[in-house]
Write a protein that holds these residues in place. Structure first.
Motif, short mmCIF file in Angstrom:
data_model
loop_
_atom_site.label_atom_id
_atom_site.label_comp_id
_atom_site.label_asym_id
_atom_site.label_seq_id
_atom_site.Cartn_x
_atom_site.Cartn_y
_atom_site.Cartn_z
N TYR A 148 3.92 1.75 -10.75
CA TYR A 148 4.88 1.50 -9.69
C TYR A 148 5.84 2.69 -9.57
CZ TYR A 148 7.75 0.34 -13.76
OH TYR A 148 8.39 0.40 -14.96
N PHE A 149 6.43 2.82 -8.39
CA PHE A 149 7.42 3.86 -8.13
C PHE A 149 8.82 3.34 -8.43
CE2 PHE A 149 3.87 5.36 -5.54
CZ PHE A 149 3.85 6.70 -5.87
N ILE A 150 9.70 4.25 -8.83
CA ILE A 150 11.05 3.87 -9.20
C ILE A 150 11.81 3.26 -8.03
CG2 ILE A 150 12.06 6.14 -8.71
CD1 ILE A 150 13.85 5.74 -11.18
N GLN A 151 11.46 3.65 -6.80
CA GLN A 151 12.16 3.13 -5.63
C GLN A 151 11.45 1.92 -5.02
OE1 GLN A 151 13.30 6.11 -2.78
NE2 GLN A 151 14.10 7.50 -4.34
N GLY A 152 10.60 1.28 -5.78
CA GLY A 152 10.02 0.02 -5.32
C GLY A 152 8.53 0.07 -5.09
N PRO A 153 7.88 -1.11 -5.12
CA PRO A 153 6.42 -1.18 -5.02
C PRO A 153 5.87 -1.23 -3.59
CG PRO A 153 7.30 -3.35 -5.46
CD PRO A 153 8.48 -2.41 -5.46
N GLU A 154 6.71 -1.49 -2.62
CA GLU A 154 6.22 -1.68 -1.26
C GLU A 154 5.85 -0.35 -0.61
OE1 GLU A 154 5.53 -4.60 0.07
OE2 GLU A 154 6.13 -5.43 -1.87
N PRO A 155 4.78 -0.32 0.16
CA PRO A 155 4.40 0.91 0.86
C PRO A 155 5.41 1.28 1.94
CG PRO A 155 3.03 -0.92 1.59
CD PRO A 155 3.83 -1.43 0.44
N SER A 156 5.46 2.56 2.25
CA SER A 156 6.38 3.05 3.28
C SER A 156 5.84 2.84 4.68
CB SER A 156 6.65 4.55 3.06
OG SER A 156 7.12 4.80 1.77
N SER A 157 4.50 2.91 4.81
CA SER A 157 3.89 2.76 6.13
C SER A 157 2.48 2.23 5.99
CB SER A 157 3.89 4.09 6.90
OG SER A 157 3.16 5.08 6.19
N LEU A 158 1.97 1.66 7.09
CA LEU A 158 0.62 1.09 7.12
C LEU A 158 -0.16 1.68 8.27
CD1 LEU A 158 1.53 -2.71 6.69
CD2 LEU A 158 0.97 -1.08 4.88
N ASP A 159 -1.46 1.79 8.08
CA ASP A 159 -2.38 2.17 9.15
C ASP A 159 -3.39 1.04 9.26
OD1 ASP A 159 -4.37 3.14 10.77
OD2 ASP A 159 -4.70 5.00 9.65
N ASN A 160 -3.34 0.25 10.33
CA ASN A 160 -4.19 -0.93 10.45
C ASN A 160 -5.48 -0.67 11.20
OD1 ASN A 160 -3.28 -0.70 13.06
ND2 ASN A 160 -2.10 -2.60 13.05
N ASN A 161 -5.85 0.62 11.36
CA ASN A 161 -7.10 0.98 12.04
C ASN A 161 -8.29 0.65 11.14
OD1 ASN A 161 -9.30 2.23 13.30
ND2 ASN A 161 -8.03 3.90 14.09
N THR A 162 -9.11 -0.30 11.53
CA THR A 162 -10.23 -0.74 10.69
C THR A 162 -11.40 0.25 10.69
OG1 THR A 162 -11.08 -2.07 12.53
CG2 THR A 162 -9.67 -3.18 10.92
N LYS A 163 -11.28 1.33 11.44
CA LYS A 163 -12.28 2.38 11.40
C LYS A 163 -11.92 3.47 10.39
CE LYS A 163 -14.10 1.78 16.08
NZ LYS A 163 -14.41 2.45 17.38
N HIS A 164 -10.73 3.37 9.82
CA HIS A 164 -10.29 4.35 8.84
C HIS A 164 -10.64 3.87 7.43
CE1 HIS A 164 -7.08 6.38 11.60
NE2 HIS A 164 -8.32 6.63 11.96
N THR A 165 -11.26 4.76 6.67
CA THR A 165 -11.69 4.45 5.32
C THR A 165 -10.79 5.14 4.31
OG1 THR A 165 -13.19 6.34 5.15
CG2 THR A 165 -14.05 4.34 6.20
N MET A 166 -11.14 5.01 3.03
CA MET A 166 -10.36 5.65 1.98
C MET A 166 -10.34 7.16 2.14
SD MET A 166 -8.99 3.47 -0.19
CE MET A 166 -8.98 4.08 -1.86
N ASN A 167 -11.39 7.73 2.68
CA ASN A 167 -11.40 9.17 2.92
C ASN A 167 -10.34 9.57 3.94
OD1 ASN A 167 -13.81 10.11 1.32
ND2 ASN A 167 -14.82 8.60 2.60
N ASP A 168 -10.18 8.74 4.98
CA ASP A 168 -9.14 9.00 5.97
C ASP A 168 -7.76 8.87 5.35
OD1 ASP A 168 -10.76 9.19 8.55
OD2 ASP A 168 -11.42 7.28 7.76
N CYS A 169 -7.60 7.85 4.48
CA CYS A 169 -6.30 7.65 3.82
C CYS A 169 -5.95 8.87 2.98
CB CYS A 169 -6.34 6.41 2.95
SG CYS A 169 -6.75 4.88 3.80
N ARG A 170 -6.93 9.37 2.23
CA ARG A 170 -6.69 10.52 1.36
C ARG A 170 -6.30 11.75 2.16
NH1 ARG A 170 -11.58 12.76 -2.21
NH2 ARG A 170 -12.38 13.14 -0.12
N VAL A 171 -7.05 12.03 3.23
CA VAL A 171 -6.76 13.21 4.05
C VAL A 171 -5.40 13.09 4.72
CG1 VAL A 171 -7.48 14.48 6.10
CG2 VAL A 171 -9.18 13.80 4.41
N THR A 172 -5.07 11.89 5.24
CA THR A 172 -3.77 11.70 5.89
C THR A 172 -2.64 11.92 4.91
OG1 THR A 172 -4.68 10.11 7.47
CG2 THR A 172 -2.31 10.05 7.11
#
Length: 226
Positions: A148-172
């Motif tokens: 976990y991060f010191i400033q909390g466990p919640e993500p800062s932003s979400l991408d709800n595009n179901t065509k995006h895979t883990m590779n897209d997440c990594r590159v972004t």
């Protein structure tokens, strides 16, 4: 199948990955034969991700050592088409190639023809192509870790595009200055969650906390490897 170009209509013959391991629709990666460069190219969303090196003496420089001893390659070229042909030197078993949703090129037995695990934007090893934002070091890398991060466990932003895979997440995340970690959003491993400017990351070895792909600087890699 053929990897090459149909001269009659100008269309290429290529191999396309699935979106991910459970969604069999066209994914982010494609494998093609480059007639001008005389090399194999794996592209991610149309951009060069990995190249085999120029075909010389029936061999490619950047395919795996095992594949260099397994296959001979030749080019068929005429007025109608140009394509690459491979022969299995062993001539004993079945032969097929598979392009995984992660951009890895595999043989019928699951052995690597192109190991692209380290093609992460900063490496040019074994045919990887480089894209390095000014805010990243060439030694930075992502590592799967629970914590976990010191400033909390919640993500800062979400991408709800179901065509995006883990590779897209990594590159972004790699291209987004301030992005510290990512993982998928949905159970079928599509969409993305991003953690940005969250401060220090504390690793939890119990395995209870879901793992993230955390950006690890080179200095931290050396400390953790001791």
């Amino acid at each position: 199948m053929k990897l090459g170009v149909n001269h009659k209509n100008g269309r290429p013959w290529s191999l396309t990955s699935w979106l991910n391991e459970v969604v069999p629709v066209p994914g982010q990666f494609s494998l093609e034969w480059d007639p001008k460069g005389r090399q194999l190219i794996i592209r991610r969303q149309g951009v060069e991700f990995w190249t085999s090196g120029v075909l010389k003496g029936g061999k490619f420089e950047f395919i795996s050592d095992e594949s260099k001893h397994m296959y001979n390659f030749t080019i068929v070229s005429n007025e109608d088409e140009e394509h690459l042909v491979y022969n299995d030197i062993n001539q004993g078993g079945q032969s097929a190639w598979f392009l995984s949703f992660e951009g890895k090129l595999l043989g019928f037995d699951g052995s690597y023809i192109a190991e692209t695990e380290n093609c992460n934007g900063h490496s040019t090893d074994e045919g990887c192509k480089r894209w390095l934002p000014s805010c990243r070091s060439r030694d930075d890398m992502f590592d799967k870790r629970s914590g976990y991060f010191i400033q909390g466990p919640e993500p800062s932003s979400l991408d709800n595009n179901t065509k995006h895979t883990m590779n897209d997440c990594r590159v972004t995340c790699w291209n987004l200055c301030g992005c510290d970690a990512y993982t998928f959003l949905y159970d079928n491993q599509t969409g993305c969650k991003f953690w940005e400017k969250k401060g220090e990351f504390f690793q939890d070895l119990s395995g209870i906390i879901p793992a993230l792909y955390v950006l690890i600087p080179k200095s931290s890699q050396n400390v953790n490897s001791k």
